[in-house]
Design a protein around this motif. Structure first.
Motif, PDB file in Angstrom:
ATOM      1  N   PRO A 195       5.832   9.394  -4.937  1.00  0.00           N
ATOM      2  CA  PRO A 195       6.471   8.879  -3.716  1.00  0.00           C
ATOM      3  C   PRO A 195       7.590   9.771  -3.182  1.00  0.00           C
ATOM      4  O   PRO A 195       7.693   9.985  -1.968  1.00  0.00           O
ATOM      5  N   ASP A 225      13.789   4.862  -2.183  1.00  0.00           N
ATOM      6  CA  ASP A 225      12.949   5.363  -3.276  1.00  0.00           C
ATOM      7  C   ASP A 225      13.793   5.768  -4.476  1.00  0.00           C
ATOM      8  O   ASP A 225      13.478   5.435  -5.622  1.00  0.00           O
ATOM      9  N   MET A 242       6.856   1.084  -5.689  1.00  0.00           N
ATOM     10  CA  MET A 242       6.547   2.209  -4.801  1.00  0.00           C
ATOM     11  C   MET A 242       5.086   2.627  -4.985  1.00  0.00           C
ATOM     12  O   MET A 242       4.765   3.776  -5.294  1.00  0.00           O
ATOM     13  N   CYS A 260       4.118   2.982   0.051  1.00  0.00           N
ATOM     14  CA  CYS A 260       4.590   4.261   0.607  1.00  0.00           C
ATOM     15  C   CYS A 260       3.952   4.535   1.961  1.00  0.00           C
ATOM     16  O   CYS A 260       4.618   4.971   2.909  1.00  0.00           O
TER      17      CYS A 260
END
Length: 320
Positions: A58, A121, A136, A141
């Protein structure tokens, strides 16, 4: 003072830095070099993330989105500025100016939102490491990236479309190297209350709230790091968010500099220099910050460069 409507408007004039023909080659070389470094550096990060499986995470997915936004952000203004310097011209059409405003706001907002998502994140990675891959996920994402694009377009459209209702004075001179919305509004002879209301609403919505989210994320991150007992764990946590924090500081620092320079001083030269810092220098430095401070990215770039000759040879082989 005479006024003109949309149908009567043909061109704006971008005054730029100087009309001195002796300085034009120097400015052209300087800004061309900066643009090429910005384009190449950010493109290298995108290619490194795509080609290296170690970077399919991510954090690097959002970094590639940031690099793409930086390329587009700089490409909105730099090519036209270079063209005008080369041709020793100051002209930009009305339609071209509106296009610049739309894409400048679009990719500026996208930069801002992607930085906010990257802060979130890092917050999840450091404060909730055991649930990171669940929170995530690739679907999340993708939705965060898509949401950033949609919000940026939604913000850019009303700011651009409300320009169409304005009447402009005979003086169509913009003391910038690109079509800056505040400078365009200063040229209007008609009431700009609606325009300023839209600008303030968008600034608060997509400026203040994302910045608040970034500050909250880093407050939680630093609080979590300080509670760690291991020195190595603290160093590792700081190193994972250090590059992003540097980019955030640079982005908002130069943005604040542009705002203060236009609010505090009436000097168009000071405002012009601050705008160039924001539109050109910041996107140019981002790849260096991430490549120099990030061991994984540095290794991926080295591997990409080492494979470049064979990839080029293969591509030309297919063409022939």
């Amino acid at each position: 003072m005479e006024r003109g409507n949309q149908t009567g408007i043909r061109n704006f004039l971008l005054l730029g830095f100087t009309e001195d023909p002796d300085l034009q080659p120097l400015l052209f070389g300087l800004f061309l070099s900066m643009y090429l470094v910005t384009f190449t550096g950010n493109l290298a990060i995108i290619l490194a993330v795509i080609s290296d499986s170690h970077l399919h995470t991510p954090m690097y997915f959002f970094l590639s989105n940031l690099s793409f936004a930086d390329i587009c952000f700089t490409s909105t203004t730099a090519p036209k500025m270079l063209w005008n310097i080369q041709k020793q011209s100051q002209v930009i059409t009305y339609a071209g100016c509106l296009s610049q405003v739309f894409f400048f706001i679009l990719f500026g907002c996208l930069d801002n939102l992607v930085l906010t998502v990257m802060a979130y994140d890092r917050f999840v990675a450091i404060c909730h490491p055991l649930h990171y891959m669940v929170i995530m996920s690739p679907r999340v994402c993708g939705l965060l990236a898509l949401g950033s694009w949609c919000l940026s377009i939604t913000a850019s459209l009303p700011e651009t479309l409300t320009i169409l209702r304005l009447f402009f004075c005979r003086s169509m001179k913009i003391p910038q190297s690109f079509c800056d919305l505040p400078e365009i509004l200063k040229l209007a002879c008609s009431d700009t209350l609606i325009n300023h209301t839209v600008v303030y609403f968008v600034t608060i919505t997509l400026g203040f709230f994302p910045l608040s989210g970034i500050l909250f994320s880093y407050y939680q991150i630093f609080s979590s790091i300080l509670r760690m007992s291991s020195v190595s764990s603290k160093y590792k946590a700081f190193s994972t968010c250090g590059s992003h924090f540097s980019v955030v500081s640079l982005f908002y620092g130069t943005g604040l500099g542009v705002y203060l320079s236009s609010a505090v001083t009436s000097s168009s030269r000071t405002s012009l220099v601050a705008s160039v810092m924001y539109t050109t220098v910041t996107p140019m430095l981002n790849p260096f910050i991430y490549s120099l401070r990030n061991r994984d990215m540095k290794g991926a770039l080295v591997r990409l460069i080492s494979r470049a000759p064979s990839l080029i040879h293969r591509a030309f082989g297919r063409l022939s």
